[in-house]
Design a protein around this motif. Sequence first.
Motif, mmCIF file in Angstrom:
data_model
loop_
_atom_site.group_PDB
_atom_site.id
_atom_site.type_symbol
_atom_site.label_atom_id
_atom_site.label_comp_id
_atom_site.label_asym_id
_atom_site.label_seq_id
_atom_site.Cartn_x
_atom_site.Cartn_y
_atom_site.Cartn_z
ATOM 1 N N ALA A 116 0.840 -1.197 0.000
ATOM 2 C CA ALA A 116 0.000 0.000 0.000
ATOM 3 C C ALA A 116 0.874 1.245 0.000
ATOM 4 O O ALA A 116 2.100 1.182 0.137
ATOM 5 C CB ALA A 116 -0.918 -0.011 1.221
ATOM 6 N N ALA A 117 0.224 2.408 -0.149
ATOM 7 C CA ALA A 117 0.957 3.675 -0.157
ATOM 8 C C ALA A 117 0.039 4.776 0.346
ATOM 9 O O ALA A 117 -1.173 4.593 0.496
ATOM 10 C CB ALA A 117 1.476 3.991 -1.557
ATOM 11 N N ALA A 118 0.628 5.951 0.589
ATOM 12 C CA ALA A 118 -0.153 7.099 1.067
ATOM 13 C C ALA A 118 0.567 8.382 0.686
ATOM 14 O O ALA A 118 1.801 8.454 0.733
ATOM 15 C CB ALA A 118 -0.324 7.042 2.590
ATOM 16 N N LEU A 119 -0.210 9.401 0.303
ATOM 17 C CA LEU A 119 0.352 10.709 -0.024
ATOM 18 C C LEU A 119 0.707 11.442 1.261
ATOM 19 O O LEU A 119 -0.109 11.557 2.172
ATOM 20 C CB LEU A 119 -0.655 11.520 -0.837
ATOM 21 N N ARG A 120 1.924 11.955 1.332
ATOM 22 C CA ARG A 120 2.369 12.705 2.510
ATOM 23 C C ARG A 120 2.412 14.213 2.264
ATOM 24 O O ARG A 120 2.202 14.993 3.180
ATOM 25 C CB ARG A 120 3.752 12.236 2.944
ATOM 26 N N ALA A 121 2.709 14.646 1.027
ATOM 27 C CA ALA A 121 2.801 16.078 0.744
ATOM 28 C C ALA A 121 2.858 16.290 -0.756
ATOM 29 O O ALA A 121 3.063 15.326 -1.526
ATOM 30 C CB ALA A 121 4.039 16.684 1.408
ATOM 31 N N ALA A 122 2.680 17.523 -1.188
ATOM 32 C CA ALA A 122 2.861 17.916 -2.592
ATOM 33 C C ALA A 122 3.282 19.369 -2.605
ATOM 34 O O ALA A 122 2.758 20.181 -1.858
ATOM 35 C CB ALA A 122 1.582 17.705 -3.388
ATOM 36 N N ARG A 123 4.233 19.677 -3.485
ATOM 37 C CA ARG A 123 4.683 21.064 -3.577
ATOM 38 C C ARG A 123 5.202 21.351 -4.982
ATOM 39 O O ARG A 123 5.570 20.432 -5.721
ATOM 40 C CB ARG A 123 5.769 21.358 -2.552
ATOM 41 N N GLN A 124 5.239 22.618 -5.347
ATOM 42 C CA GLN A 124 5.752 23.029 -6.646
ATOM 43 C C GLN A 124 7.258 23.163 -6.558
ATOM 44 O O GLN A 124 7.797 23.742 -5.609
ATOM 45 C CB GLN A 124 5.138 24.365 -7.061
ATOM 46 N N VAL A 125 7.952 22.611 -7.556
ATOM 47 C CA VAL A 125 9.396 22.694 -7.608
ATOM 48 C C VAL A 125 9.842 22.972 -9.039
ATOM 49 O O VAL A 125 9.087 22.758 -9.990
ATOM 50 C CB VAL A 125 10.076 21.376 -7.130
ATOM 51 N N ALA A 126 11.060 23.458 -9.191
ATOM 52 C CA ALA A 126 11.678 23.621 -10.495
ATOM 53 C C ALA A 126 13.126 23.236 -10.370
ATOM 54 O O ALA A 126 13.738 23.336 -9.291
ATOM 55 C CB ALA A 126 11.550 25.060 -10.981
#
Length: 307
Positions: A292-302
């Motif tokens: 299984a898996a789970a989302l921990r965070a999301a952010r914009q990067v370049a």
Amino acid sequence: MPTHELETIPEVTLHVVAAFTRGEDGGNLAGVVLDADGLAETHMQAIAADAGYSETVFVSRLTAAGARLDFFTPTRRIADCGHATVAAFWLLRETGRIRPGKTSKEIQDGVRRIVVTDNEIFMAQREPRYRFQAEWTGVRLTDVLAALGLTPSQLDATFEPLIADAGGPFIMIALRGEADLAGVVPDQAALLAISETLDLTGFYLFAADPASGAGDVTTRMFAPRYGIPEESATGMAAGALGAVLHDIAGRPGPEFRIEQGRHMRPASPSLLKVRLGLSGDGHARDVMTGGAAALRAARQVAAPPSR
């Protein structure tokens, strides 16, 4: 690549996904970037270095037949990665880009099957191969034990350490009990030297019948050659261990639950499931590892400009 090309790359979303979670907890963090078709390899490497996870995966060429995956550590490209694969296909399912069923991943060394369920992702690995101690040119078992701070009396006397490869070569060592496993304090420099000599991905130590009751075995993994002092969930190693448990240790399976990460600091308890397809002579051939898996965070990067 000229600096200005890196400076003009549009921002992308870096998802941080924990793969091989145990319930809602634990797992191994991977960076996942979707829609990566427009990214050059230089961009991918720069993003992975900035993200700082053991692996970041870039997903492109999404079709009904599957997706192209490119894997990067903070310092270099690698051919394949188990926890990042689970993370990528879990995110594709969660975002509605794929549905449960059979699909595939295209990687540097070929195409591998993927099975997507409502709750878990399973990935196919290479057919397992073994190197026994007589083939360890330039390294003795005593060298390995010294690098791990172990004595021969701490080994499981029924199992001879060996190298198993179902997508990356790992030395597999069975310990007498969970207390021996928990007490391992490795010499990372010595492990690195052994890894270079034997062309290893890492070292996978295990003990049977963990006190947590979460799996059939509990494990620890050290991979200083890849900049990983210890990892909380290693899909490629777990698949190889499942084959070893069946082929070498005489545990019939053909399914195994492998716990990892509970004895590292800080702890990140993870659960990896291995399913074996058997050849006509009863040996492990078709290795599928998942969880299984789970989302921990999301952010914009370049990608940062080149230095």
